[in-house]
Write an enzyme that holds these catalytic residues in place. Structure first.
Site, PDB file in Angstrom:
ATOM      1  N   LYS A   1      55.139 -21.591  90.179  1.00 63.04           N
ATOM      2  CA  LYS A   1      54.511 -20.483  90.884  1.00 63.04           C
ATOM      3  C   LYS A   1      53.171 -20.055  90.298  1.00 63.04           C
ATOM      4  CE  LYS A   1      57.261 -16.595  89.061  1.00 63.04           C
ATOM      5  NZ  LYS A   1      57.356 -17.196  87.740  1.00 63.04           N
TER       6      LYS A   1
ATOM      7  N   ARG B   1      60.604  -8.322  89.399  1.00 64.31           N
ATOM      8  CA  ARG B   1      61.747  -9.213  89.154  1.00 64.31           C
ATOM      9  C   ARG B   1      63.064  -8.518  89.411  1.00 64.31           C
ATOM     10  NH1 ARG B   1      59.431 -12.233  84.082  1.00 64.31           N
ATOM     11  NH2 ARG B   1      58.449 -13.946  85.173  1.00 64.31           N
TER      12      ARG B   1
ATOM     13  N   ARG C   1      56.718 -30.539  80.648  1.00 64.82           N
ATOM     14  CA  ARG C   1      55.590 -29.601  80.735  1.00 64.82           C
ATOM     15  C   ARG C   1      54.829 -29.512  79.419  1.00 64.82           C
ATOM     16  NH1 ARG C   1      55.956 -23.317  82.647  1.00 64.82           N
ATOM     17  NH2 ARG C   1      57.182 -22.955  80.770  1.00 64.82           N
TER      18      ARG C   1
ATOM     19  N   ARG D   1      57.083 -26.212  74.929  1.00 66.13           N
ATOM     20  CA  ARG D   1      57.773 -25.012  74.470  1.00 66.13           C
ATOM     21  C   ARG D   1      59.213 -25.309  74.104  1.00 66.13           C
ATOM     22  NH1 ARG D   1      56.758 -20.101  78.598  1.00 66.13           N
ATOM     23  NH2 ARG D   1      58.988 -19.928  78.266  1.00 66.13           N
TER      24      ARG D   1
ATOM     25  N   ARG E   1      68.251 -20.198  81.310  1.00 65.02           N
ATOM     26  CA  ARG E   1      67.210 -19.331  81.887  1.00 65.02           C
ATOM     27  C   ARG E   1      67.355 -19.248  83.402  1.00 65.02           C
ATOM     28  NH1 ARG E   1      61.970 -22.160  79.838  1.00 65.02           N
ATOM     29  NH2 ARG E   1      60.861 -20.590  81.017  1.00 65.02           N
TER      30      ARG E   1
END
Ligand SMILES: [Zn+2]
Length: 211
Positions: free
Chosen positions: A9, A84, A118, A151, A162
């Site tokens: 996003k 959120r 990523r 990460r 998550r």
């Protein structure tokens, strides 16, 4: 822009922002900026984070309000990372209206694959991907030549966790916007759809939904 961690996003929002000449506002970036500049709010944010507490919604809204009062937001803006939760959505309503919620619908296995490949720039935070969005030179950022790294919490088992939290937290919020008839689902079932294609689809949806 609504979507689980790793749905892309941030990438989409920033590309749409460029194409539609509409500011992309990431509340995460707003908060980091205040901390970096050690403003009054930044110092208070530090205190919360040092205690391991979440930054209160009212404080994030204060930053948001300041940002959307800038002249470049007068014809609209794209929000990324906020709201959120329903209380956050209610706070947002006090300072602005929403026209549309783009919900990126991406299966877990696609997200897990995407996040495990990523790469993030240590210096400027730009995002790359070993498979779909390679930097021009291996291990270096195209924009600032910073080091790229992975990460810790992008590892598959952490991502799974998550995602569970994300779904639990945002399900009620999706219902909330569904009742307002503002949700548009963008489904992205494959891991290697080029970002441009998704961006095009989102822009089409925006144009047909907002006159
Ligand atoms: Zn960089």
């Amino acid at each position: 822009m609504f979507g689980p961690p790793g749905s892309g996003k941030g990438t989409y929002a920033s590309r749409i922002s460029t194409k539609l000449h509409t500011p992309h506002i990431s509340t995460g970036d707003l908060v980091r900026e205040e901390v970096k500049n050690q403003t009054e709010i930044g110092k208070r944010v530090n205190e919360y984070q040092a205690r391991g507490q979440l930054v209160p919604d009212s404080m994030i809204c204060q930053l948001l309000q300041k940002r959307i009062a800038q002249p470049d937001c007068k014809d609209g803006f794209i929000l990324d990372g906020f709201p959120r939760t329903i209380p956050q959505a209610q706070e947002l309503e006090k300072i602005s209206t929403t026209d549309l919620v783009i919900n990126l619908d991406v299966p877990d296995e696609v997200i897990i694959q995407r996040l495990s490949t990523r790469l993030i720039c240590k210096k400027c935070g730009s995002i790359y991907n070993e498979r779909t969005l390679k930097p021009r030179r291996e291990g270096r950022c195209d924009k600032c030549d910073g080091d790229l790294y992975k990460r810790e919490d992008d590892r598959p088992n952490v991502v799974q966790y998550r995602l569970e939290i994300y779904r639990k937290q945002t399900q009620p919020l999706l219902e909330y916007y569904k009742k307002k008839n503002q949700i548009r689902n963008i489904s992205n079932k494959q891991s290697d759809v080029p970002p441009e294609r998704v961006v095009e689809e989102i822009i089409k949806v925006i144009h047909t939904s907002i006159a």
